[in-house]
Design a protein around this motif. Structure first.
Motif, mmCIF file in Angstrom:
data_model
loop_
_atom_site.group_PDB
_atom_site.id
_atom_site.type_symbol
_atom_site.label_atom_id
_atom_site.label_comp_id
_atom_site.label_asym_id
_atom_site.label_seq_id
_atom_site.Cartn_x
_atom_site.Cartn_y
_atom_site.Cartn_z
ATOM 1 N N ILE A 261 0.676 -1.313 0.056
ATOM 2 C CA ILE A 261 0.115 -0.077 -0.293
ATOM 3 C C ILE A 261 0.699 0.669 -0.228
ATOM 4 O O ILE A 261 0.801 2.234 -0.601
ATOM 5 N N SER A 264 2.630 2.201 -3.336
ATOM 6 C CA SER A 264 1.890 2.585 -4.471
ATOM 7 C C SER A 264 1.580 3.791 -4.341
ATOM 8 O O SER A 264 1.800 3.951 -5.135
ATOM 9 N N GLU A 285 -2.731 -0.073 -7.944
ATOM 10 C CA GLU A 285 -2.176 -0.768 -7.125
ATOM 11 C C GLU A 285 -2.869 -1.821 -7.328
ATOM 12 O O GLU A 285 -2.736 -3.423 -7.455
#
Length: 335
Positions: A261, A264, A285
């Protein structure tokens, strides 16, 4: 006679002295390296370069050596820069590096940066059940002979199909991904083989469908999408730096895989700063889910790519890559 022997002895000593001085000078130049320039693309498949630079992982691992960067739009310009010492090492697709190596260029691949990241995407209303449905349809790849194009050629070859360029019935066209978007929207294109984030963008903007995912592409998605390369001369002159660089590369690969996460978000921010274009975090993502970030370099798959390129006429002469891949440095830092 003795005087002649004395002159010869003096001449030999002078030559040896010059050789020693030259070797000492070369060693000093390597050990006193103050900065390096890393080349890469603002692409998802170059994620280790983007994250490694952004998070100062390279700087921290290179013991005070200044890190400069140079961004490239394609592999040809990258390889030109490597050949002319505008960059010292960096990240590039395997195709351009292979082509230059087989043309006699001073280049060596040291690790992978990613595999996968390339998919077959179709227009939203395309009735697709298998690869054989591509027959008599209009299919695009970014360029003739590029890595995506070769993956497409192998994909249809595995199903006994061919393009109109080679006596088949698939209408094959070379189009830039940005152009493909407009062609999909106006029903002038049925399918395309593209790398991320283009497929994710086509899904989001046009409801296009990914019908062959990255790990269903030829060679089970094990073909490198980007590799770490440098020149043999730079590698031989700076073995400690290469070790440190690959340690940083490996740390970055692990960071991305352990922090998807956050990675990204970093990639989204950096691509915006470089290209002035913002991709949604959802697209980033989704693209990362189709890209395997890894340093592992499969030499047999790379050789198959070179052999296919030669078979199709993009490589002239021998396609033997013996000497192109050297994972000995990577093996040391991975132990």
């Amino acid at each position: 006679m003795k005087r002649r022997n004395l002159k010869i002895s003096i001449l030999v000593l002078i030559v040896l002295s010059l050789l020693i001085i030259t070797s000492i000078g070369t060693g000093a130049a390597a050990s006193e390296l103050k900065e390096i320039t890393i080349g890469y693309f603002p692409n998802i498949t170059h994620a280790p370069a983007i994250v490694g630079v952004s998070e100062s992982i390279f700087v921290d691992q290179l013991n005070g050596i200044k890190v400069k960067t140079k961004i490239f739009p394609n592999g040809s310009l990258f390889m030109d820069a490597l050949a002319t010492n505008q960059i010292d090492l960096g990240y590039v697709g395997p195709g351009p590096a292979i082509n230059r190596y087989l043309q006699g260029a001073d280049v060596k691949a040291l690790a992978s940066a990613s595999t996968g990241g390339t998919v077959l995407v179709t227009r939203s209303d395309f009735e697709y059940n298998s690869v054989t449905d591509l027959n008599d349809k209009i299919i695009a790849t970014p360029a003739l002979g590029c890595t995506h194009d070769l993956l497409f050629r192998q994909l249809i070859k595995d199903h006994n199909l061919n393009t109109n360029r080679r006596g088949g019935s698939i209408d094959h066209r070379a189009q830039k991904p940005a152009t493909m978007v407009g062609l999909f929207a106006t029903n002038q294109l049925d399918a395309a083989v593209v790398s991320e984030p283009w497929a994710a963008r086509m899904e989001a903007d046009l409801s296009s469908k990914v019908v062959v995912d990255w790990d269903q592409m030829p060679w089970d998605g094990k073909l490198p999408a980007a590799v770490v390369v440098s020149t043999i001369q730079f590698i031989d002159n700076n073995p400690d730096l290469i070790n440190n660089f690959l340690q940083a590369h490996q740390k970055t690969v692990e960071y991305i895989n352990n922090n998807p996460i956050q990675s990204s978000k970093i990639i989204q921010k950096q691509i915006k700063e470089i290209t002035r274009q913002e991709l949604s975090i959802e697209i980033i993502e989704r693209s990362m889910q189709r890209t395997n970030i890894t340093s592992e370099l499969n030499s047999s798959v790379v050789q198959k790519l070179a052999d296919l390129s030669a078979e199709l006429g993009f490589i002239k002469g021998d396609s033997d890559l013996n000497g192109f891949i050297d994972i000995s440095y990577l093996n040391r830092v991975s132990q």
